[in-house]
Design a protein around this motif. Structure first.
Motif, PDB file in Angstrom:
ATOM      1  N   ILE A 297      -0.332   2.753 -16.640  1.00 41.96           N
ATOM      2  CA  ILE A 297      -1.613   3.459 -16.926  1.00 41.96           C
ATOM      3  C   ILE A 297      -2.174   3.773 -15.590  1.00 41.96           C
ATOM      4  CG2 ILE A 297      -3.941   2.883 -17.734  1.00 41.96           C
ATOM      5  CD1 ILE A 297      -2.467   1.142 -19.905  1.00 41.96           C
ATOM      6  N   ALA A 298      -2.326   2.868 -14.664  1.00 37.22           N
ATOM      7  CA  ALA A 298      -3.164   3.272 -13.441  1.00 37.22           C
ATOM      8  C   ALA A 298      -2.365   4.495 -12.765  1.00 37.22           C
ATOM      9  CB  ALA A 298      -3.163   2.005 -12.440  1.00 37.22           C
ATOM     10  N   TYR A 299      -1.090   4.577 -12.775  1.00 35.58           N
ATOM     11  CA  TYR A 299      -0.274   5.655 -12.031  1.00 35.58           C
ATOM     12  C   TYR A 299      -0.783   6.888 -12.759  1.00 35.58           C
ATOM     13  CZ  TYR A 299       3.398   8.736 -11.060  1.00 35.58           C
ATOM     14  OH  TYR A 299       4.017  10.007 -10.474  1.00 35.58           O
ATOM     15  N   ARG A 300      -0.818   6.905 -14.279  1.00 34.69           N
ATOM     16  CA  ARG A 300      -0.980   8.077 -14.850  1.00 34.69           C
ATOM     17  C   ARG A 300      -2.462   8.642 -14.762  1.00 34.69           C
ATOM     18  NH1 ARG A 300       2.742   9.451 -18.683  1.00 34.69           N
ATOM     19  NH2 ARG A 300       4.237   7.564 -19.104  1.00 34.69           N
ATOM     20  N   GLN A 301      -3.312   7.612 -14.721  1.00 34.10           N
ATOM     21  CA  GLN A 301      -4.806   7.932 -14.217  1.00 34.10           C
ATOM     22  C   GLN A 301      -4.822   8.687 -12.825  1.00 34.10           C
ATOM     23  OE1 GLN A 301      -6.792   4.154 -14.853  1.00 34.10           O
ATOM     24  NE2 GLN A 301      -7.084   4.514 -16.905  1.00 34.10           N
ATOM     25  N   ALA A 302      -4.287   8.165 -11.890  1.00 34.18           N
ATOM     26  CA  ALA A 302      -4.263   8.797 -10.469  1.00 34.18           C
ATOM     27  C   ALA A 302      -3.657  10.132 -10.611  1.00 34.18           C
ATOM     28  CB  ALA A 302      -3.555   7.836  -9.716  1.00 34.18           C
ATOM     29  N   MET A 303      -2.528  10.411 -11.334  1.00 30.38           N
ATOM     30  CA  MET A 303      -1.921  11.446 -11.379  1.00 30.38           C
ATOM     31  C   MET A 303      -2.808  12.623 -12.100  1.00 30.38           C
ATOM     32  SD  MET A 303       0.974  11.500  -9.510  1.00 30.38           S
ATOM     33  CE  MET A 303       1.636  12.991 -10.236  1.00 30.38           C
ATOM     34  N   SER A 304      -3.680  12.167 -13.057  1.00 28.71           N
ATOM     35  CA  SER A 304      -4.335  13.228 -13.827  1.00 28.71           C
ATOM     36  C   SER A 304      -5.615  13.364 -12.840  1.00 28.71           C
ATOM     37  CB  SER A 304      -5.178  12.237 -15.109  1.00 28.71           C
ATOM     38  OG  SER A 304      -6.070  12.791 -15.753  1.00 28.71           O
TER      39      SER A 304
ATOM     40  N   SER B  65       0.769  -1.051  -0.076  1.00 29.98           N
ATOM     41  CA  SER B  65       0.072   0.032  -0.087  1.00 29.98           C
ATOM     42  C   SER B  65       1.016   1.387   0.135  1.00 29.98           C
ATOM     43  CB  SER B  65      -0.777   0.001   1.260  1.00 29.98           C
ATOM     44  OG  SER B  65      -0.139  -0.007   2.484  1.00 29.98           O
ATOM     45  N   ASN B  66       2.028   1.358   0.386  1.00 25.80           N
ATOM     46  CA  ASN B  66       2.941   2.377   0.382  1.00 25.80           C
ATOM     47  C   ASN B  66       3.039   3.079  -0.866  1.00 25.80           C
ATOM     48  OD1 ASN B  66       4.592   4.214   1.956  1.00 25.80           O
ATOM     49  ND2 ASN B  66       6.512   3.442   0.752  1.00 25.80           N
ATOM     50  N   VAL B  67       3.072   2.142  -2.054  1.00 24.43           N
ATOM     51  CA  VAL B  67       3.015   2.692  -3.508  1.00 24.43           C
ATOM     52  C   VAL B  67       2.219   3.794  -3.695  1.00 24.43           C
ATOM     53  CG1 VAL B  67       1.754   0.998  -4.653  1.00 24.43           C
ATOM     54  CG2 VAL B  67       3.874   1.877  -5.680  1.00 24.43           C
ATOM     55  N   SER B  68       0.952   3.838  -3.141  1.00 24.83           N
ATOM     56  CA  SER B  68      -0.226   4.835  -3.526  1.00 24.83           C
ATOM     57  C   SER B  68      -0.331   5.990  -2.406  1.00 24.83           C
ATOM     58  CB  SER B  68      -1.283   4.057  -3.777  1.00 24.83           C
ATOM     59  OG  SER B  68      -1.945   3.438  -2.547  1.00 24.83           O
ATOM     60  N   HIS B  69       0.636   5.827  -1.444  1.00 20.23           N
ATOM     61  CA  HIS B  69       0.464   6.746  -0.496  1.00 20.23           C
ATOM     62  C   HIS B  69       0.328   8.259  -1.008  1.00 20.23           C
ATOM     63  CE1 HIS B  69       1.061   8.837   3.543  1.00 20.23           C
ATOM     64  NE2 HIS B  69       1.882   9.556   2.931  1.00 20.23           N
TER      65      HIS B  69
ATOM     66  N   HIS C 216       3.599  -6.316 -19.693  1.00 20.68           N
ATOM     67  CA  HIS C 216       2.154  -5.959 -19.799  1.00 20.68           C
ATOM     68  C   HIS C 216       1.715  -5.440 -18.372  1.00 20.68           C
ATOM     69  CE1 HIS C 216       0.917  -8.417 -23.535  1.00 20.68           C
ATOM     70  NE2 HIS C 216       1.667  -7.327 -23.973  1.00 20.68           N
ATOM     71  N   ALA C 217       2.380  -6.034 -17.340  1.00 20.02           N
ATOM     72  CA  ALA C 217       1.875  -5.921 -16.061  1.00 20.02           C
ATOM     73  C   ALA C 217       2.423  -4.430 -15.766  1.00 20.02           C
ATOM     74  CB  ALA C 217       2.252  -6.890 -15.080  1.00 20.02           C
ATOM     75  N   ILE C 218       3.784  -4.029 -16.065  1.00 24.45           N
ATOM     76  CA  ILE C 218       4.342  -2.759 -15.908  1.00 24.45           C
ATOM     77  C   ILE C 218       3.550  -1.838 -16.686  1.00 24.45           C
ATOM     78  CG2 ILE C 218       6.350  -1.494 -16.146  1.00 24.45           C
ATOM     79  CD1 ILE C 218       7.741  -3.879 -15.539  1.00 24.45           C
ATOM     80  N   ALA C 219       2.954  -1.968 -17.719  1.00 22.36           N
ATOM     81  CA  ALA C 219       2.289  -1.214 -18.527  1.00 22.36           C
ATOM     82  C   ALA C 219       1.040  -0.776 -18.054  1.00 22.36           C
ATOM     83  CB  ALA C 219       2.121  -1.593 -19.968  1.00 22.36           C
ATOM     84  N   ALA C 220       0.409  -1.801 -17.250  1.00 26.13           N
ATOM     85  CA  ALA C 220      -0.877  -1.625 -16.608  1.00 26.13           C
ATOM     86  C   ALA C 220      -0.696  -0.889 -15.307  1.00 26.13           C
ATOM     87  CB  ALA C 220      -1.631  -3.114 -16.162  1.00 26.13           C
ATOM     88  N   TRP C 221       0.416  -0.886 -14.828  1.00 27.47           N
ATOM     89  CA  TRP C 221       0.606  -0.136 -13.534  1.00 27.47           C
ATOM     90  C   TRP C 221       0.806   1.271 -14.271  1.00 27.47           C
ATOM     91  CZ3 TRP C 221       0.953   1.907  -9.019  1.00 27.47           C
ATOM     92  CH2 TRP C 221       1.990   2.789  -8.921  1.00 27.47           C
TER      93      TRP C 221
ATOM     94  N   SER D  41      -6.876   1.951  -4.157  1.00 23.82           N
ATOM     95  CA  SER D  41      -7.222   0.589  -4.293  1.00 23.82           C
ATOM     96  C   SER D  41      -6.736   0.018  -5.956  1.00 23.82           C
ATOM     97  CB  SER D  41      -8.672   0.276  -4.070  1.00 23.82           C
ATOM     98  OG  SER D  41      -8.804  -1.100  -4.102  1.00 23.82           O
ATOM     99  N   GLU D  42      -7.208   0.765  -6.810  1.00 16.01           N
ATOM    100  CA  GLU D  42      -6.608   0.422  -8.054  1.00 16.01           C
ATOM    101  C   GLU D  42      -5.055   0.489  -8.415  1.00 16.01           C
ATOM    102  OE1 GLU D  42      -8.811   2.658  -7.164  1.00 16.01           O
ATOM    103  OE2 GLU D  42     -10.778   2.268  -8.090  1.00 16.01           O
ATOM    104  N   LEU D  43      -4.527   1.253  -7.793  1.00 17.34           N
ATOM    105  CA  LEU D  43      -2.927   1.519  -7.668  1.00 17.34           C
ATOM    106  C   LEU D  43      -2.445   0.604  -7.192  1.00 17.34           C
ATOM    107  CD1 LEU D  43      -2.287   5.429  -7.362  1.00 17.34           C
ATOM    108  CD2 LEU D  43      -1.817   4.071  -9.257  1.00 17.34           C
ATOM    109  N   ASN D  44      -2.978  -0.105  -6.008  1.00 18.35           N
ATOM    110  CA  ASN D  44      -2.252  -1.305  -5.471  1.00 18.35           C
ATOM    111  C   ASN D  44      -2.598  -2.510  -6.077  1.00 18.35           C
ATOM    112  OD1 ASN D  44      -1.723   0.557  -3.285  1.00 18.35           O
ATOM    113  ND2 ASN D  44      -3.321   0.105  -2.046  1.00 18.35           N
ATOM    114  N   ALA D  45      -3.592  -2.794  -6.396  1.00 19.59           N
ATOM    115  CA  ALA D  45      -3.845  -3.738  -7.255  1.00 19.59           C
ATOM    116  C   ALA D  45      -3.051  -4.161  -8.474  1.00 19.59           C
ATOM    117  CB  ALA D  45      -5.362  -3.936  -7.656  1.00 19.59           C
ATOM    118  N   ALA D  46      -2.893  -2.764  -9.603  1.00 18.75           N
ATOM    119  CA  ALA D  46      -2.020  -2.736 -10.357  1.00 18.75           C
ATOM    120  C   ALA D  46      -0.554  -3.023 -10.074  1.00 18.75           C
ATOM    121  CB  ALA D  46      -2.141  -1.332 -11.194  1.00 18.75           C
ATOM    122  N   PHE D  47      -0.077  -2.726  -9.066  1.00 19.92           N
ATOM    123  CA  PHE D  47       1.318  -2.824  -8.748  1.00 19.92           C
ATOM    124  C   PHE D  47       1.614  -3.965  -7.973  1.00 19.92           C
ATOM    125  CE2 PHE D  47       4.606  -2.585  -5.445  1.00 19.92           C
ATOM    126  CZ  PHE D  47       5.699  -1.933  -6.148  1.00 19.92           C
TER     127      PHE D  47
END
Length: 852
Positions: free
Chosen positions: A587-594, A515-519, A580-585, A525-531
């Motif tokens: 995408i989730a990160y960019r969406q969170a930053m947006s 969970s620290n990745v999304s602090h 693909h998994a890194i790419a999914a992460w 939740s979406e970021l954690n699952a992708a990571f």
């Protein structure tokens, strides 16, 4: 080294059979204390030993089975414990056996949670008996007929503490294949007992040879030490006259002895209902034969952790294990209050909820400000021993609390954690070896968390070498490559994934706190699952998460099963799947930053609307200037542009915007208080509401710092007035987190305070030396880990003792904060508390104003 140890792994050793059965056949009652015969009629005991030796027994067991003080007290003989035990060993030696095994049975006290006796009560019983037995020089200690694994484990620890003889331990299993009291299966028993240093393990009594055979096979597959087996002469029953009948035959015993040897048994004998005839046929078929080598223990190929009733393996080739993180008082005031009272109701409740939700292991952290971990951590372990089947993770940096919990826990626990600091692993590794625990290794040291892959691997390698030097192996280690927050460094999660992949390639099991990745970011939740999906694909073995997060658990279970199958088929990691998994992460990160940027835009919009409504003219609209050019409209426009730049983190524009604001009429000496500080406070309020996020806080603080730097150019350069106050800041000893500290420092510096940043993991003595060196006004201490609260208290106490002015003067203070710090804890130390960064700045300002 006793002579018998020289034979381990080489030739089969035939052990004697039943003592009680032989006494009964001689019409000697076994209802009385048979140890008295050791001194009242020793020739009877010696003769029985000689008959077994003549039949082919290489090892005889002393007549000391019920030799603990508690057992002897039933006959009023407790004060003769040493005498009777020593006589038993002397008799066995006098009989002329090649090897004398000093026999011990259950101590007569039932250990918690199954009875009232404490661990120390039981330990004392066994320690006293072993001490007496060892004085007569037996070849080994044989702890036998144990029906409860906690007691068997305690007996091994006591024997190891009392003497340096080989320690053998033999358990008794019921028809259901488990130890009657603890419900422990043979493999789990093997892992636990070998973990605490048993030199030989095995099974005896309870069942006949055919019933024991499949159970012995389970134990043989799990164990790596020599094995012992002594079945009963069949399963007993009562005849019509009330006599106990053992229906097994010597021939049946002999046939299965061959089977036991084929599974790797080295010490083979018989138990209740047997006599020297059984010994003779066993010797005839397996005596003078070599031990058959076993393929090796499962524990030699992966980390094995256990509870009383379950063992699980962690590492490459196995499903990703879920470590439940909920039993931790951080952010849980009700749990904190219960732990302070010594109540374990919520601990049990959280354990049950997490196990039902899919947790494989449970992390136990009782670190709270007013909680004595040396008392409460063992109490929590005691509460969970018979309550959950999940192996436990002991999460503390208090070495005394750790040993107290390890001593008590009857399974193979996982220690959370050590790092690259020699003091850390130097204290923990000996405990892990002694109590058979696994260890989480954090890839950091006193310098903090390395930013590069190679630097983290270098720490892991250094700790690995220290583990080997302490008798541990790679399978005892679970490597944590550290999940860093993406909010402060977008590349940090990728470094972590690369580190997990590298560690997995080297054969290490790995773990991450996800969970620290999304602090500090939205859509956590979406970021954690992708990571975690990317981490599992990279080779992750275990994840410390909230099992109540259904999306997280579903991701782990689905991705983890695929990863396990891939590894079991000896395939290399699927690089395409990893990409693909890194790419999914990503995408989730960019969406969170947006989404985070949208929050900043909304806040900027609110600022614009507020400024517009308070101005007679629209920002940017042309106005007629007065001769000095200090119109309200120009000031409003300059102020608005400066606010916008602060909120957007545009530090490069600060110099020009500050110049413009001052040119429009703002006074340099009041610009921070009237414009910049309120803007940052508004951002902090939005952060608390979840409408702004950590990236915005960080970049806004940097922009603020740039603005203050430019403002200082307009202020007199008198050293006494060049700062608002002197502040010393650090994370306390043992705490390597810096995010909260860095935000506070950025805010303080942005508002004119001179801050001396000592960094993380700072010794109390270094804090004291820096106070004296820099003559600071305020000391700010940060702690984000419950395990470092003790270090915070030690630092505060040292400051108050050596520099009492910080407690007595109104213009000096010690201020504490961090995720795990509470007002009550601060009050207990006599310090000032701040819950957040803006509050820190305000309290520092108030204290420093006393100097004005």
């Amino acid at each position: 080294m006793a002579d018998i140890e020289l034979r381990f792994g080489k030739d089969v050793l035939v052990i004697d059979g039943a003592m009680g059965t032989m006494l009964q056949q001689m019409d000697i009652s076994t209802d009385e204390c048979v140890l008295l015969l050791n001194v009242l009629d020793p020739e009877v005991i010696i003769d029985i030993h000689k008959r077994y030796i003549a039949a082919g027994a290489y090892c005889v067991t002393s007549n000391t089975f019920e030799g603990t003080r508690a057992k002897l007290a039933l006959y009023g003989l407790e004060d003769r414990a040493e005498e009777l035990n020593r006589a038993g060993v002397r008799n066995a030696r006098q009989a002329g056996a090649q090897h004398v095994l000093a026999g011990m049975g259950p101590c007569g006290l039932l250990m918690q949670p199954f009875g009232e006796a404490s661990f120390e009560d039981v330990f004392e019983q066994f320690f006293e008996q072993v001490t007496a037995l060892a004085k007569e020089g037996p070849d080994a200690i044989l702890i036998e007929t144990m029906t409860e694994i906690s007691e068997a484990r305690c007996a091994v620890l006591a024997a190891k503490a009392a003497c340096d003889l080989p320690v053998m331990v033999s358990c008794t299993f019921g028809a259901n294949g488990r130890m009657d009291l603890s419900g422990t299966d043979p493999a789990t028993a093997a892992y636990i007992l070998e973990g605490v240093g048993a030199d030989v393990i095995g099974m005896n009594c309870g069942l006949g040879p055919r019933q024991l055979l499949p159970l012995f096979k389970q134990m043989a597959e799990a164990a790596s030490v020599p094995l012992l087996v002594q079945p009963n002469a069949g399963i007993p029953y009562l005849d019509q006259h009330g006599n106990t009948i053992f229906p097994g035959t010597a021939e049946e015993m002999a046939e299965t002895a061959v089977s036991f040897r084929s599974l790797g048994a080295q010490l083979i004998g018989s138990c209740c209902g047997s006599n020297p005839v059984f010994t003779a046929v066993i010797h005839a078929l397996v005596g003078d034969t070599d031990v058959i080598r076993r393929p090796g223990s499962k524990a030699e190929k992966s980390m094995v952790l256990t509870s009383l009733t379950k063992s699980l393996r962690v590492g490459p080739g196995f499903p990703v294990r879920v470590i439940g993180e909920r039993i931790n008082p951080t952010g849980k005031p009700h749990l904190t209050e219960e732990l302070e009272r010594g109540s374990m109701s919520l601990v049990r409740q959280f354990a049950e909820q997490q196990e039902l939700a899919g947790a494989d292991l449970l992390d136990i952290n009782v670190g709270a400000a007013l909680v004595d971990a040396t008392v409460v951590l063992p109490a929590a372990i005691q509460a969970l021993i018979g309550f959950t089947s999940c192996p436990l993770v002991l999460d503390t940096t208090d070495f005394d609390a750790l040993e107290a919990a390890l001593r008590l826990y009857p399974g193979r626990a996982l220690i959370n954690s050590v790092n690259g600091d020699p003091q850390s692993y130097g204290s923990v590794f000996p405990l892990a070896k002694k109590y058979g625990a696994g260890v989480i290794v954090l890839a950091l040291d006193r310098e903090g968390v390395p930013k590069t892959l190679d630097a983290r691997m270098a720490i892991v390698q250094r700790v690995r070498e220290a583990a080997h030097a302490n008798g541990l192996n790679d399978y005892d280690l679970l490597i944590d490559m550290l999940t860093m927050t993406a909010a402060t460094d977008p590349q940090a999660p990728l470094i972590t994934l690369q580190a997990v992949s590298r560690a997995e390639e080297l054969g290490f099991a790995t773990v991450l706190g996800v969970s620290n990745v999304s602090h500090g970011l939205p859509s956590r939740s979406e970021l954690n699952a992708a990571f975690v999906a990317a981490a599992i694909t990279a080779g992750l073995s275990a994840a410390l998460v909230n099992p109540n997060d259904e999306a997280m658990i579903q991701t782990i279970k689905s991705c983890g099963s695929v990863a396990a199958i891939t590894n079991l088929e000896h395939s290399t990691k699927d690089e395409i799947r990893l990409k693909h998994a890194i790419a999914a992460w990503d995408i989730a990160y960019r969406q969170a930053m947006s989404k985070a940027a949208e929050g900043t835009d909304r806040l900027i919009g609110e600022v614009v609307r507020a400024d517009s409504s308070s101005s007679t003219q629209l920002p940017g609209e042309a106005v007629e200037e007065d001769p000095l050019g200090n119109s309200e409209a120009l000031m409003a426009e300059a102020g608005l542009q400066l606010k916008r730049a602060i909120l957007r983190g545009d530090h490069q524009a600060m110099s020009a915007l500050v110049d413009a604001a001052i040119a429009s009429g703002f006074a340099a000496e009041s610009l921070v208080d009237t414009l910049l500080a309120p803007t940052l406070n508004d951002l902090g309020t939005a952060f608390e509401r979840g409408e702004a996020f950590l990236p915005q806080m960080m970049v806004a603080a940097e922009a603020m710092k740039a603005a203050v730097t430019r403002i200082r150019d307009y202020l007199p350069q008198n050293d006494d007035n060049n700062h608002s106050g002197k502040v010393l800041f650090c994370s306390v000893k043992g705490d390597v987190h810096s995010i909260g500290k860095d935000i506070c420092i950025a805010l303080l510096e942005s508002q004119g305070f001179l801050v001396y940043d000592l960094g993380v993991d700072v010794e109390p003595e270094m804090v004291l030396a820096s106070i004296r060196e820099h003559d600071v006004d305020i000391v700010c201490l940060s702690a984000l880990m419950t395990t470092t609260l003790t270090a915070m208290k030690q630092t505060v106490e040292l400051i108050y003792r050596e520099e009492p002015r910080f407690r007595e003067a109104s213009d000096k203070a010690v201020l504490v904060g961090g995720a795990v710090v509470t007002q009550r804890w601060s009050d207990a130390m006599g310090a000032i508390y701040s819950a957040d960064a803006p509050g820190c700045v305000e309290k520092v300002r108030q204290i420093c104003m006393q100097n004005v």
